[in-house]
Design an enzyme around this catalytic site. Structure first.
Site, PDB file in Angstrom:
ATOM      1  N   ARG A 488       0.834  -1.202   0.000  1.00  0.00           N
ATOM      2  CA  ARG A 488       0.000   0.000   0.000  1.00  0.00           C
ATOM      3  C   ARG A 488       0.874   1.259   0.000  1.00  0.00           C
ATOM      4  NH1 ARG A 488      -2.029  -1.583   5.933  1.00  0.00           N
ATOM      5  NH2 ARG A 488      -0.494  -0.487   7.214  1.00  0.00           N
ATOM      6  N   GLU A 490       2.582   3.055   1.809  1.00  0.00           N
ATOM      7  CA  GLU A 490       3.287   3.175   3.087  1.00  0.00           C
ATOM      8  C   GLU A 490       4.693   2.632   2.899  1.00  0.00           C
ATOM      9  OE1 GLU A 490       2.214   2.498   7.804  1.00  0.00           O
ATOM     10  OE2 GLU A 490       0.755   2.042   6.245  1.00  0.00           O
ATOM     11  N   ASP A 497       7.656  -2.388  14.521  1.00  0.00           N
ATOM     12  CA  ASP A 497       7.648  -3.674  13.838  1.00  0.00           C
ATOM     13  C   ASP A 497       9.041  -4.301  13.858  1.00  0.00           C
ATOM     14  OD1 ASP A 497       5.686  -1.722  12.817  1.00  0.00           O
ATOM     15  OD2 ASP A 497       4.958  -3.377  11.591  1.00  0.00           O
ATOM     16  N   TRP A 550       8.134   1.571  20.148  1.00  0.00           N
ATOM     17  CA  TRP A 550       8.610   1.930  18.812  1.00  0.00           C
ATOM     18  C   TRP A 550      10.016   2.515  18.938  1.00  0.00           C
ATOM     19  CZ3 TRP A 550       3.877   0.357  19.293  1.00  0.00           C
ATOM     20  CH2 TRP A 550       3.142  -0.045  18.183  1.00  0.00           C
ATOM     21  N   GLU A 762      -1.280  -8.366   8.824  1.00  0.00           N
ATOM     22  CA  GLU A 762      -1.202  -7.243   9.756  1.00  0.00           C
ATOM     23  C   GLU A 762      -2.186  -7.404  10.911  1.00  0.00           C
ATOM     24  OE1 GLU A 762      -1.324  -2.356   9.520  1.00  0.00           O
ATOM     25  OE2 GLU A 762      -2.266  -3.542   7.930  1.00  0.00           O
TER      26      GLU A 762
END
Length: 908
Positions: A488, A490, A497, A550, A762
């Protein structure tokens, strides 16, 4: 004479092996085989030992290096001779010779003395070539097209240069980079096989160049250089809302060719204002949207010497001629890998012509087909079909994923993209009225060329498919940076991740150089106050930073890289970034409680009401933040201990105690219950040792009760899932860990497998049982984060691990823990020392374990039996074998062994 020498070498090699002499092989420089483009003044050198006996260890080594392979073999004019060094180190030995020179090629070899004092022969000769070590080594100038560029369609510019090589050429090296992407040719032949070069970095701070040996592409006399550029990540569309030009709006080229002639003279050909520029067949090319090629506009022979370029424009020198940010490429480039043919071609209920390649992959489709001049064939890419069997692209958002080829009309034509990639399993064909023959279409998988290292299989075929999906999720998303998804609009280097999946990644592939490169961009994009971006390279700006789980990539990945590869130098390089991140959290935490700022929380956890974007997380986000604050502080202390930073150990050890005390005060009731009763809350609290030992057992029981309340299903998201089964097995609930692993209804790891997935999704229910889909705004079918369960499968089911005080698998742990309905499991792992193998099966009331341990390492093997007297190795009691030491305990038996292959059996 040469034949006689060769026969003698073969004779010696055969009898050396037969007599049990240790061999030296698999030489690596900077973790690569014969690398070019080394810009490190003291490269790290590694090698492996092999032989036909057990317990092989190195007691000493000797290294020698020369600029000539002939002189090296003679032991003359050496750049470095280490002499005999009494040491068992065979991995990451630091070069200690004379200063290394830009562009020079160095040859090296090693011999060792084993544990019996016997010397090996010299290893085969390996080599490395230095890059350009100083900005002043660059003689080239940045150039841009001389014509007015179309800023809308942005056709790919062509650059061209001819020159005369008046003498016989001995060697030639090309150094190339671009603002954008490039593909270079010399005399009509492609330079190298790397794709999407120069790769993606934080371009304003770090820009990679590649180095190529092009000796065989040049000729004495007339030569031509041709380079095509694409906008790529540099100025192409990135992120959302049709945003582009994140790093700059103008593509540019930097090219340097260093030629050495046989008479000892040198010549340098550079990009300068003598070059010519034009456009060709690539009308536009964007990462998200695909590529359009009009073969009628191809300039045939444009990179050959005899081509007439008088109608081309000149070039202009760039106003920005900065070379200080140029860096050598240390990681493996993106290359073509597996090929796929359509497994079927069909017409959907909507009347669409669609090809199914059988595997969700990342790459592109090569077309070899005939067509009439001016006709086109359009390939659109998708991951799934909808519940009616039609082509589905809503989850791609704005990304078109479309390649268009316009025929020249001169027979069979071959088309493939240059500066884009697609994530897909299905391809819809439009604009072509002829018959679709599967022989005309080939899908190529593209990913960074990291060596495969680990494998896993077991007696459950659904788990084996899960392993397949984990590996393919990594292949598709490890494309120069660790992206979240490949299809997509992105495809970005999300830090959460990457840290969640790292340990799984490091088992499947040799990701040392891949992550070493990316971590340097993490540090480069880290804000001056220590905050770390949500994604790297950062294209969201300085406000998109500082989320727990993150930003902790700055500590989690460097420490786990050290455990996997024992590269102390990398840990030292990343230490300032690690410390800065912990200091940022410290400053955000009055009374040592981090309860400020934006956090993603346990992203995309399972919740019956959550069909949006995961923001309704039931685990308190500040509870999560406090857990990761403690974890990062602990990892910083660990790194400080390895690096001998005693002042930091003294400073951060009491800080860690205060962080945990603040957690207890804020989030734990007096009887040990967490204010958030979710699985993730208990998993993080237990995994990061946030609770005193007296409260841990009951917390683990509450976790199990929570799982049972969801009918033995997990509810964790991106931050809780990687640790879930580890916590269960650590605290005595191995049975529940296996229950979750083998669960095959939603939400579970095997639900997507039963739904036909070939990669990791996802969302736990990206596709629902009725074949409708989750919210299209965020529903990737190739998103590796939940594949982090692989780490548990490798370390617990197969049982392969490394000791933290002897990282890099120097001291190996083999501790398989059978469970569930599994009757067999096998794990293999290629390390810098060689292959580790752990393969067990339950057979006729016996536990059978086959183990392989590489030379120059030791291992502790844990057998899940109560008595050591029951353990046999190759039919003999282990108590009778001198090379095996048995250590007994109430619950399991451990065996201390050296290198070699072992066959253990024990009655259960």
């Amino acid at each position: 004479m040469q034949k006689l020498v060769l026969l003698c070498l073969i004779f010696f090699s055969f009898f050396a092996g037969a007599l049990g002499q240790t061999q030296v092989n698999s030489l690596l420089c900077e973790n690569r085989i014969n690398p070019t483009c080394v810009d490190i003044s003291q490269p790290l050198l590694s090698w492996q030992l092999s032989g036909n006996r057990r317990n092989i260890r190195q007691s000493a080594y000797e290294l020698r290096v020369s600029t000539s392979s002939k002189l090296l073999n003679q032991g003359k004019e050496l750049t470095w001779n280490s002499g005999k060094v009494t040491a068992d180190q065979s991995v990451h030995v630091v070069y200690g010779g004379s200063p290394l020179s830009s562009g020079k090629k160095y040859f090296w070899q090693v011999r060792i003395w084993d544990d019996k004092g016997q010397a090996s022969g010299w290893s085969p000769v390996a080599e490395w070539q230095m890059g350009l070590l100083q900005p002043g080594d660059w003689k080239a100038s940045w150039i841009e097209p001389g014509f007015i560029q179309d800023s809308i369609s942005r056709p790919s510019p062509l650059f061209r240069k001819t020159f005369q090589a008046g003498k016989k050429i001995q060697s030639a090296t090309a150094y190339i980079t671009a603002r954008g992407m490039y593909e270079a040719r010399i005399n009509g032949q492609r330079v190298g096989d790397a794709l999407l070069t120069p790769g993606w970095t934080s371009y304003r701070k770090r820009l990679q160049y590649q180095q190529y040996d092009v000796t065989n592409l040049l000729r004495q006399g007339a030569n031509a250089i041709g380079v095509t550029l694409g906008v790529g990540w540099y100025s192409g569309y990135l992120v959302w809302e049709n945003s582009k030009n994140h790093f700059g709006s103008r593509t540019g080229l930097l090219f340097q060719l260093n030629i050495q002639y046989t008479d000892g003279t040198e010549e340098v050909i550079t990009s300068d204002n003598s070059w010519r520029s034009s456009t060709g067949s690539i009308l536009n090319s964007e990462i998200y949207h695909g590529e359009t090629i009009d073969a009628r506009k191809e300039k045939e022979g444009w990179s050959d010497p005899g081509y007439d370029d008088h109608a081309w424009s000149g070039v202009q020198l760039s106003s920005d001629n900065n070379k200080s940010i140029l860096i050598a490429t240390i990681n493996e480039p993106v290359r073509k890998h597996e090929q796929f043919k359509p497994v079927r071609i069909f017409t959907t209920p909507a009347g669409e012509k669609v090809m199914d390649f059988g595997q969700n992959l990342v790459g592109w489709v090569q077309v070899q087909i005939k067509g009439r001049a001016g006709d086109s064939i359009v390939l659109q890419h998708a991951e799934v079909l909808d519940n009616k069997g039609n082509f589905y692209t809503e989850n791609l958002r704005r990304a078109q994923q479309k390649n268009t080829y316009i025929f020249k009309g001169n027979g069979t034509e071959l088309f493939e993209p240059h500066f884009t990639f697609q994530g897909f399993r299905y391809v819809k064909i439009t604009g072509f009225n002829g018959e679709l023959n599967p022989d005309n279409f080939t899908a190529f998988a593209l990913y960074s060329d990291m060596p495969a290292t680990g494998d896993f299989s077991c007696s459950n075929q659904l788990i084996n498919q899960l392993q397949h999906n984990i590996q393919w999720g990594q292949r598709g998303n490890f494309l120069d940076v660790p992206t979240d998804c490949p299809q997509r609009d992105e495809r970005l280097g999300w830090t959460g991740d990457a840290q969640a999946f790292f340990r799984t990644a490091a088992y499947n592939r040799q990701v040392n150089n891949f992550f070493a490169k990316w971590l340097k961009d993490v540090a480069a994009d880290q804000r001056s106050d220590g905050s770390v971006p949500f994604l790297v390279p950062n294209v969201l700006g300085d406000q998109s930073m500082g989320s727990a789980g993150w930003s902790d990539v700055a500590t989690i990945v460097p420490w786990n890289m050290y455990l996997a590869y024992a590269d102390k130098r990398l840990l030292e390089q990343q230490y300032p970034s690690m410390k800065a991140w912990v200091e940022y959290m410290h400053k955000q935490s009055p009374q040592d409680l981090w309860n400020t700022g934006f956090h993603f929380g346990d992203w995309l956890f399972y919740h019956p009401d959550d069909d949006l974007d995961g923001r309704a997380a039931i685990t308190d986000k500040y509870l999560i933040a406090q857990c990761f604050y403690a974890h990062s502080t602990q990892l910083l202390i660990n790194a400080a201990q390895v690096l001998g930073k005693t002042a930091d150990i003294a400073e951060y050890t009491p800080l860690l105690q205060r962080i945990k005390a603040a957690f207890l005060k804020e989030y734990v009731t007096p009887n040990g219950r967490l204010v958030s009763s979710s699985q993730t809350a208990y998993v993080l609290a237990l995994n990061f040792d946030m609770l005193p030992e007296s409260l841990r057992e009951q917390a683990a029981l509450r976790l199990v009760e929570n799982i049972k309340s969801y009918n033995n299903h997990l509810t964790t998201g991106f931050l809780g899932t990687p640790y879930l089964c580890h916590v269960l097995s650590r605290f005595g609930h191995l049975d529940m860990a296996y229950t979750l692993l083998l669960q095959d209804t939603y939400p579970s790891w095997l639900y997507p497998v039963k739904m036909g997935a070939t990669t990791i999704w996802e969302r736990w229910d990206g596709e629902k049982p009725d074949h409708t889909f989750e919210n299209a705004g965020m529903n990737s079918f190739n998103h590796y984060a939940y594949g982090a369960i692989g780490d548990w499968m490798y370390r617990v089911t197969a049982g392969i691990d490394t000791k933290e005080d002897a990282p890099g698998y120097r001291q190996i742990i083999i501790r398989p823990r059978p469970g569930g309905s599994l009757t067999q499991a096998t794990g293999t792992l290629q390390t810098y020392y060689g292959q580790i193998k752990s393969s067990w099966q339950l057979q006729n009331g016996q536990f059978v374990l086959d183990v392989e341990i590489p030379a120059n390492t030791t291992a502790t093997v844990y057998m899940p039996v109560k008595s050591g007297n029951a353990i046999m190795e190759s039919g003999k009691a282990v108590s009778e074998q001198k090379d095996i030491r048995l250590v007994s305990s109430d619950k399991e038996q451990s065996l201390e062994i050296g290198s070699g292959k072992y066959h253990f059996t024990a009655a259960q």
